[in-house]
Scaffold this active site. Structure first.
Site, short mmCIF file in Angstrom:
data_model
loop_
_atom_site.label_atom_id
_atom_site.label_comp_id
_atom_site.label_asym_id
_atom_site.label_seq_id
_atom_site.Cartn_x
_atom_site.Cartn_y
_atom_site.Cartn_z
CB CYS A 45 -0.92 0.01 1.22
SG CYS A 45 -1.99 -1.43 1.32
C1 BEZ Z 1 0.54 -4.62 1.80
O1 BEZ Z 1 0.08 -3.52 1.49
O2 BEZ Z 1 1.73 -4.85 1.72
C2 BEZ Z 1 -0.36 -5.74 2.25
C3 BEZ Z 1 -1.52 -5.44 2.93
C4 BEZ Z 1 -2.32 -6.47 3.37
C5 BEZ Z 1 -1.94 -7.80 3.11
C6 BEZ Z 1 -0.78 -8.07 2.40
C7 BEZ Z 1 0.01 -7.03 1.96
#
Ligand code: BEZ
Length: 211
Positions: A45
């Site tokens: 994210c």
């Molecule tokens: C991420 O943004 O890295 C992420 C968020 C939730 C689950 C897996 C990855």
């Protein structure tokens, strides 16, 4: 029931990192890129929101306003924003909606319980100035989105909105487009002064009309 292409994007009011948002009013006469991310302070994210900020000039050039959402609080978003800016060397130039009660996430069917009961998946909605949904995409939490593809789709959608054309597989800005079947050959002569080639009676190609 989930939202479908052509549906009116549900209106809502919410707090965001750039103040109170009344969604339809905020969209105004623009297009909107509305996308959810699973959670603040997560690696994928952080890269996605940074990429959107980096590309915001490209979105603005196309009359598109970007806006993100997760079910985190405004306090959490505000603490995370400096990380996004530092990691991606950007200024966060678009809002992130805080939706701790999941009101908007549920309205847009962004929570897929068999993937995660608590967090939003990576949903993408492209919404037109008429507030209708033009595109939906859903990615899992583990896959960061391709924002260059999102720009490509916006280019295609805006060509369709402004001219009677569609875009072929893997089309990118500058390549020939397809005259939609509803336009007769006679009308096509007048509408497409750059000319067109009939590969098949139903597959007619013409140079991109807005170049
Ligand atoms: C991420 O943004 O890295 C992420 C968020 C939730 C689950 C897996 C990855």
């Amino acid at each position: 029931m989930s939202l479908r292409l052509g549906d009116i994007a549900p209106d809502f009011k919410a707090e965001s990192t750039l103040g109170h948002i009344s969604f339809h009013e905020w969209i105004g006469d623009s297009w909107a890129l509305f996308f959810s991310h699973p959670a603040d302070f997560t690696p994928v994210c952080t890269t996605e929101l940074g990429k959107t900020a980096l590309l915001n000039g490209e979105f603005t050039k196309r009359g598109v306003k970007a806006i993100a959402i997760s079910v985190d609080s405004l306090e959490s978003h505000n603490k995370w924003v400096p990380d996004i800016e530092e990691v991606n060397s950007v200024n966060m130039n678009f809002p992130i909606i805080a939706d701790p009660e999941k009101t908007v996430a549920l309205l847009y069917d962004m929570i897929h319980p068999n993937a995660s009961e608590k967090a939003t998946v990576r949903s993408v909605f492209i919404i037109g100035p008429d507030k209708k949904i033009k595109l939906t995409l859903t990615y899992p939490a583990s896959t960061g989105r391709n924002f260059t593809e999102i720009l490509r789709v916006i280019d295609s959608l805006q060509l369709t909105a402004n001219y009677q054309v569609a875009t072929p597989a893997d089309w990118v800005h500058g390549e020939d487009v397809i005259i939609i079947p509803a336009v007769s050959d006679v009308d096509a002569v007048a509408k497409f002064p750059k000319g067109f080639t009939s590969v098949k009676p139903y597959l007619r190609k013409t140079p991109q009309p807005n170049l």
